[in-house]
Scaffold this motif. Structure first.
Motif, short mmCIF file in Angstrom:
data_model
loop_
_atom_site.label_atom_id
_atom_site.label_comp_id
_atom_site.label_asym_id
_atom_site.label_seq_id
_atom_site.Cartn_x
_atom_site.Cartn_y
_atom_site.Cartn_z
N SER A 121 0.83 -1.20 0.00
CA SER A 121 0.00 0.00 0.00
C SER A 121 0.87 1.26 0.00
CB SER A 121 -0.91 -0.02 1.23
OG SER A 121 -1.30 1.27 1.58
N ARG A 122 1.94 1.24 0.81
CA ARG A 122 2.86 2.39 0.86
C ARG A 122 3.56 2.55 -0.48
NH1 ARG A 122 4.47 0.03 5.85
NH2 ARG A 122 6.55 -0.40 5.00
N SER A 123 3.96 1.43 -1.06
CA SER A 123 4.66 1.44 -2.34
C SER A 123 3.77 2.01 -3.45
CB SER A 123 5.10 0.02 -2.70
OG SER A 123 5.66 -0.02 -3.98
N ALA A 124 2.51 1.58 -3.47
CA ALA A 124 1.56 2.05 -4.48
C ALA A 124 1.35 3.57 -4.35
CB ALA A 124 0.23 1.33 -4.34
N ALA A 125 1.27 4.04 -3.11
CA ALA A 125 1.08 5.47 -2.87
C ALA A 125 2.28 6.26 -3.39
CB ALA A 125 0.88 5.74 -1.39
N ALA A 126 3.48 5.73 -3.16
CA ALA A 126 4.70 6.40 -3.62
C ALA A 126 4.75 6.45 -5.14
CB ALA A 126 5.93 5.68 -3.08
N ALA A 168 4.72 9.82 -7.50
CA ALA A 168 5.73 10.10 -8.53
C ALA A 168 5.06 10.38 -9.87
CB ALA A 168 6.68 8.93 -8.66
N GLN A 169 3.97 9.66 -10.15
CA GLN A 169 3.26 9.81 -11.42
C GLN A 169 2.60 11.18 -11.53
OE1 GLN A 169 0.34 6.72 -11.77
NE2 GLN A 169 1.13 6.01 -13.72
#
Length: 175
Positions: free
Chosen positions: A138-143, A147-148
């Protein structure tokens, strides 16, 4: 009442395709600023965040209420009422006592609280504990989404800042 510039920043975030939590973050930041300015205090950083989210919902940010079991039913109901107020629907009706009296009482109670809840240390501790409760994907997806939605110039600036930080840390490690 949130400041005009806060509402404008939240709208800009929405136009940029940022998440509702990012939009609400503008209101949370404003709340921390209010506490630091001494307008009122808070018991904890969590309370300042809650006040900010409430203001965001009332200003029309489409934040979902917390999931069942995450918080008390009273908090969920309050979140639903705030969202309804933001949409301007009937279910947002207040209690029988006057809104002015209730607002004044709340402000007076908060004025007796400390400003320590908005200190950088308290905010950092709250952010870290909130992040720790979320799973890594979940944290990775938010990051990745952050960035996008940053845009090319934003990504470039972030990369330069990261390189500078790495260089500084490497320098400190040598000494």
């Amino acid at each position: 009442m949130p400041e005009k510039k806060t509402i404008e920043r939240a709208r800009a975030d929405k136009r940029a395709g940022k998440s509702t939590s990012t939009q609400a973050g503008e209101f949370v930041k404003e709340e921390f600023d209010r506490v630091r300015e001494g307008k009122h205090g808070v018991r904890s950083a969590k309370q300042a965040v809650a006040i900010g989210l409430s203001r965001a919902r009332r200003a029309g940010v489409e934040l979902k209420p917390p999931a069942k079991g995450k918080t008390s039913e009273a908090t969920r109901r309050k979140a639903q009422k705030d969202s309804a107020a933001g949409r301007g629907t009937k279910e947002a009706s207040a209690s029988t006592e006057s809104k002015a009296k209730r607002s004044r009482t709340t402000t007076n109670v908060l004025k007796r609280e400390s400003k320590a809840g908005a200190s950088p240390q308290a905010v950092s501790k709250q952010a870290k504990s909130a992040a720790a409760r979320r799973p890594a994907p979940s944290r990775s997806a938010a990051a990745k989404k952050a960035a996008q939605t940053k845009g090319a110039a934003g990504r470039s600036a972030a990369a330069k800042k990261a390189a500078k930080t790495r260089a500084t840390r490497a320098q400190h490690a040598r000494h």
